[in-house]
Design a protein around this motif. Sequence first.
Motif, PDB file in Angstrom:
ATOM      1  N   ALA A   4       8.145 -18.958  -1.868  1.00  0.00           N
ATOM      2  CA  ALA A   4       7.815 -18.434  -0.548  1.00  0.00           C
ATOM      3  C   ALA A   4       8.854 -17.391  -0.145  1.00  0.00           C
ATOM      4  O   ALA A   4      10.036 -17.702  -0.034  1.00  0.00           O
ATOM      5  CB  ALA A   4       7.787 -19.573   0.469  1.00  0.00           C
TER       6      ALA A   4
ATOM      7  N   ASN B 105       9.588 -15.383   2.865  1.00  0.00           N
ATOM      8  CA  ASN B 105       9.221 -15.223   4.267  1.00  0.00           C
ATOM      9  C   ASN B 105       9.332 -13.777   4.726  1.00  0.00           C
ATOM     10  O   ASN B 105       8.517 -13.294   5.514  1.00  0.00           O
ATOM     11  CB  ASN B 105      10.113 -16.101   5.151  1.00  0.00           C
ATOM     12  CG  ASN B 105      10.128 -17.545   4.693  1.00  0.00           C
ATOM     13  OD1 ASN B 105       9.598 -17.888   3.646  1.00  0.00           O
ATOM     14  ND2 ASN B 105      10.750 -18.388   5.484  1.00  0.00           N
TER      15      ASN B 105
ATOM     16  N   TYR C 174       0.123 -14.423   8.316  1.00  0.00           N
ATOM     17  CA  TYR C 174       1.406 -14.977   7.877  1.00  0.00           C
ATOM     18  C   TYR C 174       1.204 -16.358   7.248  1.00  0.00           C
ATOM     19  O   TYR C 174       1.750 -16.654   6.181  1.00  0.00           O
ATOM     20  CB  TYR C 174       2.359 -15.071   9.071  1.00  0.00           C
ATOM     21  CG  TYR C 174       3.730 -15.562   8.699  1.00  0.00           C
ATOM     22  CD1 TYR C 174       4.052 -16.908   8.804  1.00  0.00           C
ATOM     23  CD2 TYR C 174       4.707 -14.683   8.227  1.00  0.00           C
ATOM     24  CE1 TYR C 174       5.313 -17.372   8.450  1.00  0.00           C
ATOM     25  CE2 TYR C 174       5.963 -15.134   7.877  1.00  0.00           C
ATOM     26  CZ  TYR C 174       6.258 -16.475   7.986  1.00  0.00           C
ATOM     27  OH  TYR C 174       7.500 -16.923   7.631  1.00  0.00           O
ATOM     28  N   LYS C 175       0.404 -17.178   7.893  1.00  0.00           N
ATOM     29  CA  LYS C 175       0.167 -18.531   7.381  1.00  0.00           C
ATOM     30  C   LYS C 175      -0.446 -18.492   5.988  1.00  0.00           C
ATOM     31  O   LYS C 175      -0.027 -19.210   5.076  1.00  0.00           O
ATOM     32  CB  LYS C 175      -0.789 -19.279   8.321  1.00  0.00           C
ATOM     33  CG  LYS C 175      -0.161 -19.736   9.590  1.00  0.00           C
ATOM     34  CD  LYS C 175      -1.023 -20.762  10.297  1.00  0.00           C
ATOM     35  CE  LYS C 175      -2.170 -20.166  11.045  1.00  0.00           C
ATOM     36  NZ  LYS C 175      -2.805 -21.139  11.956  1.00  0.00           N
TER      37      LYS C 175
ATOM     38  N   ILE D 226       2.150 -17.345   3.211  1.00  0.00           N
ATOM     39  CA  ILE D 226       3.131 -18.355   2.815  1.00  0.00           C
ATOM     40  C   ILE D 226       2.450 -19.458   2.005  1.00  0.00           C
ATOM     41  O   ILE D 226       2.994 -19.941   0.999  1.00  0.00           O
ATOM     42  CB  ILE D 226       3.836 -18.947   4.054  1.00  0.00           C
ATOM     43  CG1 ILE D 226       4.630 -17.865   4.784  1.00  0.00           C
ATOM     44  CG2 ILE D 226       4.753 -20.098   3.655  1.00  0.00           C
ATOM     45  CD1 ILE D 226       5.799 -17.299   4.006  1.00  0.00           C
ATOM     46  N   GLU D 227       1.263 -19.872   2.437  1.00  0.00           N
ATOM     47  CA  GLU D 227       0.551 -20.914   1.685  1.00  0.00           C
ATOM     48  C   GLU D 227       0.202 -20.446   0.278  1.00  0.00           C
ATOM     49  O   GLU D 227       0.312 -21.205  -0.688  1.00  0.00           O
ATOM     50  CB  GLU D 227      -0.724 -21.318   2.431  1.00  0.00           C
ATOM     51  CG  GLU D 227      -0.507 -22.115   3.690  1.00  0.00           C
ATOM     52  CD  GLU D 227       0.147 -23.471   3.437  1.00  0.00           C
ATOM     53  OE1 GLU D 227       0.699 -24.054   4.379  1.00  0.00           O
ATOM     54  OE2 GLU D 227       0.116 -23.952   2.284  1.00  0.00           O
TER      55      GLU D 227
ATOM     56  N   GLN E  66       3.327 -20.564  -1.857  1.00  0.00           N
ATOM     57  CA  GLN E  66       3.686 -21.925  -2.237  1.00  0.00           C
ATOM     58  C   GLN E  66       2.712 -22.494  -3.253  1.00  0.00           C
ATOM     59  O   GLN E  66       3.110 -23.162  -4.205  1.00  0.00           O
ATOM     60  CB  GLN E  66       3.739 -22.825  -1.004  1.00  0.00           C
ATOM     61  CG  GLN E  66       4.044 -24.259  -1.403  1.00  0.00           C
ATOM     62  CD  GLN E  66       4.299 -25.169  -0.236  1.00  0.00           C
ATOM     63  OE1 GLN E  66       4.437 -24.734   0.900  1.00  0.00           O
ATOM     64  NE2 GLN E  66       4.367 -26.451  -0.529  1.00  0.00           N
TER      65      GLN E  66
ATOM     66  N   LYS F  92       3.455 -21.338  -6.703  1.00  0.00           N
ATOM     67  CA  LYS F  92       4.612 -22.021  -7.275  1.00  0.00           C
ATOM     68  C   LYS F  92       4.266 -23.452  -7.691  1.00  0.00           C
ATOM     69  O   LYS F  92       4.677 -23.923  -8.744  1.00  0.00           O
ATOM     70  CB  LYS F  92       5.751 -22.035  -6.260  1.00  0.00           C
ATOM     71  CG  LYS F  92       7.028 -22.715  -6.752  1.00  0.00           C
ATOM     72  CD  LYS F  92       8.124 -22.613  -5.706  1.00  0.00           C
ATOM     73  CE  LYS F  92       9.373 -23.341  -6.160  1.00  0.00           C
ATOM     74  NZ  LYS F  92       9.169 -24.786  -6.236  1.00  0.00           N
ATOM     75  N   ASP F  93       3.472 -24.136  -6.870  1.00  0.00           N
ATOM     76  CA  ASP F  93       3.202 -25.556  -7.136  1.00  0.00           C
ATOM     77  C   ASP F  93       2.103 -25.782  -8.171  1.00  0.00           C
ATOM     78  O   ASP F  93       2.136 -26.762  -8.910  1.00  0.00           O
ATOM     79  CB  ASP F  93       2.780 -26.254  -5.839  1.00  0.00           C
ATOM     80  CG  ASP F  93       3.947 -26.420  -4.879  1.00  0.00           C
ATOM     81  OD1 ASP F  93       3.696 -26.678  -3.689  1.00  0.00           O
ATOM     82  OD2 ASP F  93       5.101 -26.286  -5.318  1.00  0.00           O
TER      83      ASP F  93
ATOM     84  N   LYS G  64      -0.288 -36.700  -3.366  1.00  0.00           N
ATOM     85  CA  LYS G  64       0.129 -37.270  -2.087  1.00  0.00           C
ATOM     86  C   LYS G  64      -0.920 -36.973  -1.024  1.00  0.00           C
ATOM     87  O   LYS G  64      -1.444 -35.867  -0.933  1.00  0.00           O
ATOM     88  CB  LYS G  64       1.485 -36.686  -1.681  1.00  0.00           C
ATOM     89  CG  LYS G  64       2.595 -37.087  -2.636  1.00  0.00           C
ATOM     90  CD  LYS G  64       3.928 -36.510  -2.223  1.00  0.00           C
ATOM     91  CE  LYS G  64       5.001 -36.927  -3.223  1.00  0.00           C
ATOM     92  NZ  LYS G  64       6.284 -36.269  -2.960  1.00  0.00           N
TER      93      LYS G  64
ATOM     94  N   ARG H  13      -0.733 -33.873   1.351  1.00  0.00           N
ATOM     95  CA  ARG H  13      -0.716 -32.534   0.780  1.00  0.00           C
ATOM     96  C   ARG H  13      -2.118 -31.934   0.791  1.00  0.00           C
ATOM     97  O   ARG H  13      -3.056 -32.510   1.302  1.00  0.00           O
ATOM     98  CB  ARG H  13      -0.164 -32.601  -0.646  1.00  0.00           C
ATOM     99  CG  ARG H  13       1.204 -33.233  -0.755  1.00  0.00           C
ATOM    100  CD  ARG H  13       2.274 -32.363  -0.123  1.00  0.00           C
ATOM    101  NE  ARG H  13       2.451 -31.139  -0.874  1.00  0.00           N
ATOM    102  CZ  ARG H  13       3.312 -30.999  -1.876  1.00  0.00           C
ATOM    103  NH1 ARG H  13       4.071 -31.989  -2.241  1.00  0.00           N
ATOM    104  NH2 ARG H  13       3.416 -29.835  -2.499  1.00  0.00           N
TER     105      ARG H  13
ATOM    106  N   LYS I  38      -3.083 -28.960   2.136  1.00  0.00           N
ATOM    107  CA  LYS I  38      -3.475 -28.335   3.407  1.00  0.00           C
ATOM    108  C   LYS I  38      -3.658 -26.828   3.281  1.00  0.00           C
ATOM    109  O   LYS I  38      -4.196 -26.202   4.181  1.00  0.00           O
ATOM    110  CB  LYS I  38      -2.377 -28.584   4.469  1.00  0.00           C
ATOM    111  CG  LYS I  38      -1.916 -30.007   4.587  1.00  0.00           C
ATOM    112  CD  LYS I  38      -2.975 -30.914   5.157  1.00  0.00           C
ATOM    113  CE  LYS I  38      -2.435 -32.323   5.324  1.00  0.00           C
ATOM    114  NZ  LYS I  38      -3.483 -33.264   5.679  1.00  0.00           N
TER     115      LYS I  38
ATOM    116  N   GLN J   8      -6.565 -24.307   5.097  1.00  0.00           N
ATOM    117  CA  GLN J   8      -6.069 -23.413   6.141  1.00  0.00           C
ATOM    118  C   GLN J   8      -6.565 -21.982   5.904  1.00  0.00           C
ATOM    119  O   GLN J   8      -6.813 -21.246   6.858  1.00  0.00           O
ATOM    120  CB  GLN J   8      -4.540 -23.427   6.185  1.00  0.00           C
ATOM    121  CG  GLN J   8      -3.985 -22.697   7.400  1.00  0.00           C
ATOM    122  CD  GLN J   8      -2.504 -22.895   7.586  1.00  0.00           C
ATOM    123  OE1 GLN J   8      -1.721 -22.652   6.673  1.00  0.00           O
ATOM    124  NE2 GLN J   8      -2.098 -23.305   8.764  1.00  0.00           N
TER     125      GLN J   8
END
Lengths: 343, 101
Positions: A168, A170, A195-196, A199-200, A203, A206-207, A280, A283, A285, A289
């Motif tokens: 991320a 920013n 912006y949301k 960033i999502e 991430q 990366k994940d 999990k 997680r 989200k 979004q």
Amino acid sequence: MSSSNRRDRTLRKNRTRRRKRLNRPRKRKKVASAGYRGKRSSGKHDYLFHTAHPQRIVCEAPEVLSFSENTEETMEFFEGLRGGASKNRTIFIDLRRVLSVSVSEVIYLLACLEELEHQHLWGKVTGVTPVDPEAGRMFKASGFSKYVNGLHHVDSSDFVTVKTGQGAENTFAQDITRFVRRKLGVGLNETKGIYKILIECMQNTKDHAYTADTHRLGKWWLIAAHRPADNTVNFAFLDTGQGIPETIHKRLIRNLDIVRDDVNLVLSGLRGEQRTRTKKHNRGKGLPQVHTVAASGAGIASVFIVSRKAWVDCGTLTGQTLKVKFRGTLLMWSINGNKVAAS
Amino acid sequence: MNRICIAEDYTTTPGARYPSDGPYSGADFRDTVLFPRFEQGGKREVVIELDGVEGYPASFLEEAFGGFARTYGKGVTKDVLKFVSEDVALLAEISEYIEDA
């Protein structure tokens, strides 16, 4: 070893010794011109045809180089580029005919070139930019030229040049939102959704995008451009990982659920129906979004995801299956300043 | 009253979920700002002002406030954390994450 093989080896050795003794150069096989298939030898093996120089592959781009307006030809162009790459080949990327191109294709081409270089799959890559001034400007002002030799960068306030990263970032996301506010004259509240999403996406890349065995660069690419003609800012976010359908598909197999096609896999992710690879419950989200922001309107004209064989509209949750697989995940969206002002 | 203004006391660019994902993560906010302020304030009410930032990724909100609820419980969280924002949808989103924690 059979007696005939032994005999052949002996004959070859004797020929070599005789040639060296007489100081004669080795006879070279006749080389065939490209396209000439040659005759079968009277022996057991065909001739191997080599050109006198490394093979040269020309990748000619279509006039409309656009995932959204000319999906099939555009995908075939990129697939030809990737498929034609090998250590012994020169690749010539011919963009002269291109009349229409957007930021999505620019970063995908850049990503392709970086991936090929990372995998040592190219001998040499050269090319020529579009003759059309607007299309050429897209490559020269977008930051593409900073990643290739021989192409001069042109400064333009209508671009946020290509950014790359692995997690991320920013400040990069803030650069984009500030650019939108400056170009479209909107406020902070109107750019929160952008912006949301950014960033999502960072991430998620990366994940989930890259696994230990994908052997890819493991990063994302981001770009934005303002189109004054219709007061629209277009964005593109790209990773070259395994793709959203593959990530979700693995979860389905684990859960022994039914196998779905790529479009439905992406749609299920946007609806939040699948848990993430982390298993999990809190997680998963990010993709929902994206759908929430896309469906909210507020000037966002369109948000599309292209991943493997899925082309999905994130706002309406509809999709279509592509004929050619897209390698990675591309998120394209645009925000129209006139619509924002009206809302 | 214990008050946290995220834009002034922490950052205008909230990040992702964990510090390993990038700067100003939800976990970092929770551990370096939210928890200490809550503890130092005698575990009493904390008012959190949310406006003035670029935006709140879902992962940030879930890890910060959902994580708070996982530590102290949903009931305590709903009682002590008071959110202030003009964005009604944002307040609803946070409530959802606390409820699902």
